[in-house]
Design a protein around this motif. Structure first.
Motif, PDB file in Angstrom:
ATOM      1  N   ILE A 333      29.339  64.574  30.455  1.00 60.31           N
ATOM      2  CA  ILE A 333      28.018  64.551  31.209  1.00 60.31           C
ATOM      3  C   ILE A 333      27.545  63.260  30.376  1.00 60.31           C
ATOM      4  O   ILE A 333      27.759  62.287  29.710  1.00 60.31           O
ATOM      5  CB  ILE A 333      27.143  65.613  30.535  1.00 60.31           C
ATOM      6  CG1 ILE A 333      27.190  65.490  28.391  1.00 60.31           C
ATOM      7  CG2 ILE A 333      27.936  66.838  31.177  1.00 60.31           C
ATOM      8  CD1 ILE A 333      26.190  66.650  27.722  1.00 60.31           C
ATOM      9  N   TYR A 338      21.564  64.421  28.050  1.00 62.14           N
ATOM     10  CA  TYR A 338      21.690  65.282  27.266  1.00 62.14           C
ATOM     11  C   TYR A 338      20.240  65.049  26.876  1.00 62.14           C
ATOM     12  O   TYR A 338      19.660  65.989  26.562  1.00 62.14           O
ATOM     13  CB  TYR A 338      23.177  65.189  26.659  1.00 62.14           C
ATOM     14  CG  TYR A 338      22.968  65.368  25.188  1.00 62.14           C
ATOM     15  CD1 TYR A 338      23.436  66.778  25.381  1.00 62.14           C
ATOM     16  CD2 TYR A 338      22.511  64.822  23.962  1.00 62.14           C
ATOM     17  CE1 TYR A 338      23.373  68.089  23.899  1.00 62.14           C
ATOM     18  CE2 TYR A 338      22.707  65.549  22.969  1.00 62.14           C
ATOM     19  CZ  TYR A 338      22.591  67.095  23.021  1.00 62.14           C
ATOM     20  OH  TYR A 338      22.607  67.715  21.634  1.00 62.14           O
ATOM     21  N   ARG A 342      17.771  67.991  25.668  1.00 67.84           N
ATOM     22  CA  ARG A 342      17.651  68.321  23.939  1.00 67.84           C
ATOM     23  C   ARG A 342      16.140  67.946  24.141  1.00 67.84           C
ATOM     24  O   ARG A 342      15.159  68.925  22.948  1.00 67.84           O
ATOM     25  CB  ARG A 342      18.811  67.730  23.639  1.00 67.84           C
ATOM     26  CG  ARG A 342      18.889  68.255  22.229  1.00 67.84           C
ATOM     27  CD  ARG A 342      19.359  69.005  21.832  1.00 67.84           C
ATOM     28  NE  ARG A 342      19.909  68.478  20.936  1.00 67.84           N
ATOM     29  CZ  ARG A 342      19.341  69.579  19.019  1.00 67.84           C
ATOM     30  NH1 ARG A 342      18.692  70.440  19.377  1.00 67.84           N
ATOM     31  NH2 ARG A 342      20.086  69.110  18.245  1.00 67.84           N
ATOM     32  N   VAL A 362      24.622  71.901  26.853  1.00 66.24           N
ATOM     33  CA  VAL A 362      24.127  71.077  28.255  1.00 66.24           C
ATOM     34  C   VAL A 362      26.100  70.617  28.548  1.00 66.24           C
ATOM     35  O   VAL A 362      26.848  70.465  28.122  1.00 66.24           O
ATOM     36  CB  VAL A 362      24.369  69.533  27.990  1.00 66.24           C
ATOM     37  CG1 VAL A 362      24.480  69.083  30.095  1.00 66.24           C
ATOM     38  CG2 VAL A 362      22.277  69.906  28.002  1.00 66.24           C
TER      39      VAL A 362
END
Ligand SMILES: O=C(O)CCC(=O)C(=O)O
Ligand SMILES: [Fe+2]
Length: 372
Positions: A333, A338, A342, A362
């Motif tokens: 990813i 990410y 988040r 994720v």
């Protein structure tokens, strides 16, 4: 604010920073490993430092760095700037560019009291400004322009941001050596001049009444892991930061001690993912400081390294991880994806809750995000 009515920036007078006095209370302090990175460039220096760090990074996920080469006067000057920003700018002057949690965008100013905590009427008490990097290709110039305080003091803030990153870069080399990877494996994924949500942060907590604090179990910042790769926290004299040491039933909250002229560092989610949890993204929180320190605002100075657009998060092909049976192939990813997901998940709501037992995920990458 309309075009015709811009907020007038007034340069504040910056007073010399004086560290608050250390607490006299006998707190349960964490025993953190300290490494002196002044030996980094000596022959065999970084290999020896990697050995010194290896245990701490797996077990505590927190350690301290001294010998980093950033003059004390420059660190103190940054604390002084932070104090002037929070104390001498009006709310309007501070809030010319605010964070956009709905987009996971954490750049700029976040006022305090915007969210409630733990289902009570008590509001969180930290304000902060996150200052993006000053990259060669000027990725964040538009944001810097919206922050007149940063523009005004740029001659000091920009070199400080770069010097702090340089400490992080050395640590990335140590992480790669520990995992027996090419030494720039992580440094190349976290270049200062690449696009990422790295930021230098000034953060100030305003003391609350003991009565309000009691309603939220004395939490000033709820238990969390850091969202990026690596966090650098310039020594904080006002106790309150606690890390969760040990595992399961044996885990205990311990206070992080001030380290003279030191930087306390910790692993974030990114490096936990790259190492398949071999490096520990330690849970930490901030609680009401001891009574001999709780009367003044608690000012902090940080650098958060975040994996960016060019950083694919995956389990690193480390010979050590392979030997330990920890290597596995997962679908990578992108760092920025990410981090932004988040930040949005964590912050984009009207309250901070405990979320006990919750996880954040994720793709193939998951981390605990709720704690009792
Ligand atoms: O204020 C502190 O000492 C720590 C804050 C923190 O953990 C964070 O902002 O991620
Ligand atoms: Fe944190």
């Amino acid at each position: 604010m309309t075009q015709e009515d811009p907020v007038k920036f007034v340069a504040p007078e910056v007073e010399r920073w004086v560290y608050p006095a250390e607490t006299k209370e006998n707190l349960d302090w964490a025993e953190l490993t300290t490494i002196d990175i002044s030996t980094f460039d000596q022959p065999g220096g970084k290999e020896k430092l990697a050995q010194e760090l290896a245990s701490a990074i797996q077990h505590d996920g927190f350690w301290a760095v001294v010998g980093h080469g950033i003059p004390k006067t420059e660190v103190e000057r940054q604390f002084a700037l932070g104090k002037a920003f929070f104390g001498k700018q009006t709310l309007e002057q501070k809030a010319t560019r605010t964070v956009k949690f709905e987009d996971g965008d954490y750049f700029g100013y976040k006022p305090r009291h915007v969210k409630k905590m733990f289902g009570t009427e008590v509001r969180e008490n930290a304000e902060l400004i996150n200052i993006p990097k000053f990259t060669e290709s000027g990725h964040f110039e538009d944001i810097h322009k919206e922050l007149p305080f940063v523009q005004y003091f740029r001659d000091e803030i920009e070199p400080f941001s770069k010097k702090t990153y340089e400490v992080a870069r050395k640590l990335f080399v140590l992480f790669a050596l520990i995992l027996e990877l090419p030494e720039n494996y992580f440094a190349d994924k976290h270049k200062y001049d690449d696009y990422s949500d790295d930021h230098l942060r000034y953060m100030q907590y305003e003391p609350r009444s003991a009565e309000d604090d009691a309603k939220v179990e004395n939490n000033w910042a709820r238990a969390h892991t850091d969202f990026g790769s690596l966090t650098l926290l310039f020594s904080q004299v006002v106790a309150g930061l606690q890390i969760k040491t040990g595992d399961g039933e044996n885990s205990q909250w311990k206070y992080v001690k001030p380290v003279d002229d030191g930087i306390v560092c910790n692993i974030g989610d990114g490096l936990s993912f790259w190492s398949n949890s071999f490096f520990r993204s330690t849970i930490h929180r901030v609680v009401r400081p001891p009574e001999d320190q709780v009367t003044a605002p608690r000012l902090g100075l940080f650098y958060f390294v975040r994996p960016g657009d060019g950083a694919q998060i995956e389990v690193a092909p480390s010979p050590l991880l392979k030997r330990l049976g920890l290597y596995k192939e997962l679908k990578p990813i992108t760092g920025t994806l990410y981090v932004r997901s988040r930040v949005k998940n964590y912050h984009d709501s009207t309250s901070y809750d405990k979320r006990a037992g919750e996880k954040f995920r994720v793709g193939d990458f998951e981390i605990a995000d709720g704690f009792e």
